[in-house]
Design an enzyme around this catalytic site. Structure first.
Site: not given
Length: 216
Positions: A62-63
């Site tokens: 997840i960025s």
């Protein structure tokens, strides 16, 4: 029992985004409204609001919040827009997009991630997001064209087929570069004369791979 985000860290979350240059109030509001802790692994919930990427299932990530906000801001979304996302992951980026446009089609090659993201988004009531198990390099013809396209995995080059999915004046945001190293975030605008390409910032994303992954 998984840790939960503490209030000071949630407050710093918004402050950090502003300090790093995110100024679009609609984007900031979406980042505030979407509960990031729901989209990370339970063991990482105490770190959900730190400005860093976190690992999720299937070897994906997840960025970091700034990258999510920055890419979203660069799309210049309007409420009527239809958006294609390639690389659903946990569904966090799609959730942010859903607060800012009319419809999101998000494509994920890992069934485990696609199924979990679909359930998560439905549970949160983000009913303008459609999660598709599929190949980001081979979008079904029936999906049509899009006002905006965002790719959340690294492509070594931008496929012509993806550019052709853009509506006139449409915007594409994609990390371009080697799969194992640093990529450059590229913004492409479809104009009457063709495609206007501009390089933005250096980033690091997991690779965008063709095909649907074997079961994980």
């Amino acid at each position: 029992m998984a840790a939960v985000p503490n209030p000071p860290e949630k407050m710093m979350f918004q402050l950090t985004l502003r300090r790093r240059g995110i100024s679009d109030q609609a984007v900031l509001r979406a980042m505030e409204e979407v509960p990031r802790e729901v989209f990370v692994d339970p063991a990482d919930r105490g770190y959900a609001y730190r400005d860093s990427a976190l690992g999720i299932a299937c070897g994906q990530t997840i960025s970091q919040p700034f990258v999510v906000a920055y890419m979203t801001e660069q799309l210049q979304l309007q409420r009527q827009h239809r958006v294609l996302e390639i690389g659903t992951g946990s569904g966090y980026q799609a959730a942010i997009l859903s607060r800012l446009c009319s419809h999101v089609l998000t494509v994920e090659r890992y069934r485990t991630l696609a199924d979990a993201a679909r359930m998560r988004l439905q549970k949160l009531g983000y009913d303008n997001v459609e999660v598709l198990l599929g190949d980001g390099y081979d979008i079904p013809p029936g999906a049509g064209t899009f006002d905006r396209i965002i790719v959340t995995a690294a492509m070594e080059q931008i496929p012509e087929a993806l550019l052709e999915r853009l509506e006139p004046a449409g915007i594409l945001i994609v990390p371009v570069g080697p799969h194992h190293g640093t990529q450059t975030l590229v913004r492409v605008v479809r104009t009457d004369a063709g495609f206007d390409r501009r390089e933005l910032v250096d980033v690091r994303f997991v690779p965008a791979l063709p095909g649907i992954a074997r079961e994980l």
